[in-house]
Write an enzyme that holds these catalytic residues in place. Structure first.
Site, PDB file in Angstrom:
ATOM      1  N   TYR A   1       3.506   3.859  11.138  1.00  0.00           N
ATOM      2  CA  TYR A   1       3.577   2.400  11.032  1.00  0.00           C
ATOM      3  C   TYR A   1       4.091   1.875   9.908  1.00  0.00           C
ATOM      4  O   TYR A   1       4.516   0.960   9.723  1.00  0.00           O
ATOM      5  CB  TYR A   1       2.219   1.532  11.365  1.00  0.00           C
ATOM      6  CG  TYR A   1       1.038   1.917  10.411  1.00  0.00           C
ATOM      7  CD1 TYR A   1       1.170   1.299   9.203  1.00  0.00           C
ATOM      8  CD2 TYR A   1       0.279   3.069  10.616  1.00  0.00           C
ATOM      9  CE1 TYR A   1      -0.010   1.642   8.311  1.00  0.00           C
ATOM     10  CE2 TYR A   1      -0.856   3.254   9.700  1.00  0.00           C
ATOM     11  CZ  TYR A   1      -1.184   2.535   8.356  1.00  0.00           C
ATOM     12  OH  TYR A   1      -1.912   2.769   7.653  1.00  0.00           O
TER      13      TYR A   1
ATOM     14  N   HIS B   1      -4.505   4.541   4.110  1.00  0.00           N
ATOM     15  CA  HIS B   1      -5.261   3.274   4.129  1.00  0.00           C
ATOM     16  C   HIS B   1      -6.757   4.320   3.488  1.00  0.00           C
ATOM     17  O   HIS B   1      -7.555   3.890   2.708  1.00  0.00           O
ATOM     18  CB  HIS B   1      -5.756   3.003   5.483  1.00  0.00           C
ATOM     19  CG  HIS B   1      -7.278   2.393   5.523  1.00  0.00           C
ATOM     20  ND1 HIS B   1      -7.478   1.139   4.849  1.00  0.00           N
ATOM     21  CD2 HIS B   1      -8.396   2.706   6.121  1.00  0.00           C
ATOM     22  CE1 HIS B   1      -8.563   0.870   5.520  1.00  0.00           C
ATOM     23  NE2 HIS B   1      -9.291   1.737   6.075  1.00  0.00           N
TER      24      HIS B   1
ATOM     25  N   ARG C   1       0.879  -1.139  -0.095  1.00  0.00           N
ATOM     26  CA  ARG C   1       0.012   0.118  -0.072  1.00  0.00           C
ATOM     27  C   ARG C   1       1.004   1.340  -0.248  1.00  0.00           C
ATOM     28  O   ARG C   1       1.662   1.558   0.997  1.00  0.00           O
ATOM     29  CB  ARG C   1      -0.850  -0.137   1.166  1.00  0.00           C
ATOM     30  CG  ARG C   1      -2.192   0.726   1.083  1.00  0.00           C
ATOM     31  CD  ARG C   1      -3.025   1.138   2.295  1.00  0.00           C
ATOM     32  NE  ARG C   1      -2.534   1.664   2.952  1.00  0.00           N
ATOM     33  CZ  ARG C   1      -2.422   1.759   4.337  1.00  0.00           C
ATOM     34  NH1 ARG C   1      -3.046   0.738   4.998  1.00  0.00           N
ATOM     35  NH2 ARG C   1      -1.724   2.436   5.103  1.00  0.00           N
TER      36      ARG C   1
HETATM   37  C1  LIG Z   1     -16.355  -6.205   9.966  1.00  0.00           C
HETATM   38  C2  LIG Z   1     -15.437  -5.009  10.046  1.00  0.00           C
HETATM   39  N1  LIG Z   1     -14.661  -4.955  10.837  1.00  0.00           N
HETATM   40  C3  LIG Z   1     -13.838  -4.164  10.834  1.00  0.00           C
HETATM   41  C4  LIG Z   1     -14.013  -2.956   9.980  1.00  0.00           C
HETATM   42  C5  LIG Z   1     -13.112  -1.719   9.957  1.00  0.00           C
HETATM   43  N2  LIG Z   1     -12.094  -1.604   8.961  1.00  0.00           N
HETATM   44  C6  LIG Z   1     -12.308  -0.794   7.754  1.00  0.00           C
HETATM   45  S1  LIG Z   1     -11.239  -1.112   6.739  1.00  0.00           S
HETATM   46  C7  LIG Z   1     -10.257  -2.340   7.761  1.00  0.00           C
HETATM   47  C8  LIG Z   1      -9.171  -2.929   7.165  1.00  0.00           C
HETATM   48  C9  LIG Z   1      -9.254  -3.881   5.846  1.00  0.00           C
HETATM   49  O1  LIG Z   1      -8.163  -4.279   5.578  1.00  0.00           O
HETATM   50  P1  LIG Z   1      -7.800  -5.243   4.162  1.00  0.00           P
HETATM   51  O2  LIG Z   1      -8.974  -6.173   4.542  1.00  0.00           O
HETATM   52  O3  LIG Z   1      -6.768  -5.581   4.065  1.00  0.00           O
HETATM   53  O4  LIG Z   1      -8.379  -4.266   2.975  1.00  0.00           O
HETATM   54  P2  LIG Z   1      -7.593  -2.925   2.550  1.00  0.00           P
HETATM   55  O5  LIG Z   1      -8.372  -1.726   3.416  1.00  0.00           O
HETATM   56  O6  LIG Z   1      -6.164  -2.984   2.855  1.00  0.00           O
HETATM   57  O7  LIG Z   1      -7.946  -2.765   0.964  1.00  0.00           O
HETATM   58  C10 LIG Z   1     -10.929  -2.451   8.891  1.00  0.00           C
HETATM   59  C11 LIG Z   1     -10.737  -3.104  10.030  1.00  0.00           C
HETATM   60  C12 LIG Z   1     -14.959  -3.105   8.893  1.00  0.00           C
HETATM   61  N3  LIG Z   1     -15.068  -2.065   8.068  1.00  0.00           N
HETATM   62  N4  LIG Z   1     -15.789  -3.988   8.837  1.00  0.00           N
END
Ligand SMILES: Cc1ncc(C[n+]2csc(CCOP(=O)(O)OP(=O)(O)O)c2C)c(N)n1
Ligand SMILES: [Mg+2]
Length: 354
Positions: free
Chosen positions: A267, A258, A254
């Site tokens: 981080y 985010h 990335r």
């Molecule tokens: C069920 C749930 N738990 C927590 C969150 C909060 N949250 C939003 S984005 C994220 C990280 C997700 O990371 P990843 O699956 O690697 O996808 P990326 O954002 O890196 O594309 C989290 C924990 C959420 N949206 N839904």
């Protein structure tokens, strides 16, 4: 039948570096190459303009997908119109590749009801914000299509963090057992906000997880749009041919926060980010096309200008929408709304000055 295909350890790659690393070739016509490049630039333009619109207060918090474009455009290019896309927030603008208006997606990020669309019209399901809950949706859709003899494939996009969620496990299990024509496309950008992929699994790769679900797991360079296209095309052929689901792990790092609300400096590995930015996916494809005399500087300028114009018109249209009725927030959840809702709505209207 379970197997890890085909590059254990390494990542599938087509685009070379113009020096020691040779270029591969894919079965695309010059026109298709240009169409794919156009898709890539459209997504890049959408993303870069959206960050600006966020800074200007014109859209809300925005999940940046800078340098994820190759994973999105390359995979979507391997689909037929009748196939369905189940995006997460990271692929919020993927519908643009199907002709969904930019104003609609921008309205979604403005929290406006004009940001909702009929999934059936575009073959694009709503943007999924809860992590991985759309994986069972996509798999169920794929299985249903097969039962109906529809010959449709469904692709679900999610991140590395999503592979730790129960919904991912349920969807992947179901896809394997029912041989659903589904593609589970994981963008492994190595971070779930601030949680590194090393905290998601003790497996050597995320693609290794596929073995446990009885489906092939493919690893591909997520910054190589042609490698992504090829891997997805094979997965589509497998699904359509009745051979069931595929898990694709597209690997990147990335290179942006985010989301607009995040400060990764505390981080992230800045050197790794720098490396990734220097080798970002649009430039990589652009240089490849130029090495094969498939793209001129004039075409680059023209295609970029098209994308910018689409965004200019899109944001103007989104901003021209009349303000939404705040009452909508309270509707459609209860048949008999609790009495407190009336007071809550009155207070909201007062705050909004309505
Ligand atoms: C069920 C749930 N738990 C927590 C969150 C909060 N949250 C939003 S984005 C994220 C990280 C997700 O990371 P990843 O699956 O690697 O996808 P990326 O954002 O890196 O594309 C989290 C924990 C959420 N949206 N839904
Ligand atoms: Mg991630």
């Amino acid at each position: 039948m379970s197997k890890v295909l085909p590059a254990e350890g390494g990542l599938r790659r087509v685009i070379g570096d113009g020096h020691e690393l040779p270029d591969g070739e894919v079965d695309l016509t010059p026109e298709q190459h240009l169409d794919l490049y156009r898709d890539l630039v459209l997504l890049r333009t959408y993303d870069e303009r959206s960050v600006v619109y966020h800074r200007q207060g014109r859209i809300g918090t925005y999940a940046i997908f800078w340098n994820h474009e190759a994973m999105q455009a390359g995979s979507a290019f391997a689909l037929e119109e009748r196939d369905w896309i189940f995006p997460s927030y990271r692929e919020s603008a993927i519908g643009l590749l199907r002709g969904l208006p930019a104003s609609t997606v921008l309205s979604w990020w403005r929290g406006h009801p004009a940001g909702w669309w009929n999934p059936e019209k575009w073959g694009v399901a709503s943007i999924c914000v809860p992590i991985a809950t759309h994986v069972p949706h996509a798999v169920g859709f794929a299985w249903g299509s097969r039962l109906k003899g529809d010959d449709r494939v469904a692709i679900a996009y999610f991140g590395d963090g999503a592979t730790s969620e129960g919904a991912f496990h349920e969807g992947a299990t179901f896809a394997g057992v029912f041989n659903a024509p589904a593609i589970l496309f994981c963008n492994n950008n190595q971070w779930a906000i601030s949680t590194p992929v090393s905290a998601q699994t003790a497996a050597a790769t995320l693609a290794d997880k596929a073995i446990g679900y009885g489906m092939p797991g493919v690893r591909v360079d997520g910054g190589d749009v042609l490698a992504v296209y090829e891997a997805t095309r094979e997965a589509v052929a497998r699904a359509r041919g009745g051979d069931g689901p595929t898990f694709i792990e597209a690997v990147t790092y990335r290179a942006a926060p985010h989301a607009t609300a995040d400060d990764p400096s505390i981080y992230i590995d800045e050197e790794r980010v720098e490396e990734e930015r220097e080798n970002e996916c649009v430039g990589r494809y652009e240089r490849y096309l130029k090495r094969f005399d498939l793209l001129t500087d004039a075409q680059v300028e023209e295609i970029r200008a098209e994308g910018l114009e689409l965004m200019r018109a899109g944001i103007a249209e989104a901003e021209a929408e009349p303000p939404a009725d705040p009452g909508l927030v309270f509707e459609h959840a209860f048949a008999d709304p609790p009495a407190s809702f009336r007071d809550d709505l009155a207070e909201l209207r007062r705050i909004l000055g309505g």
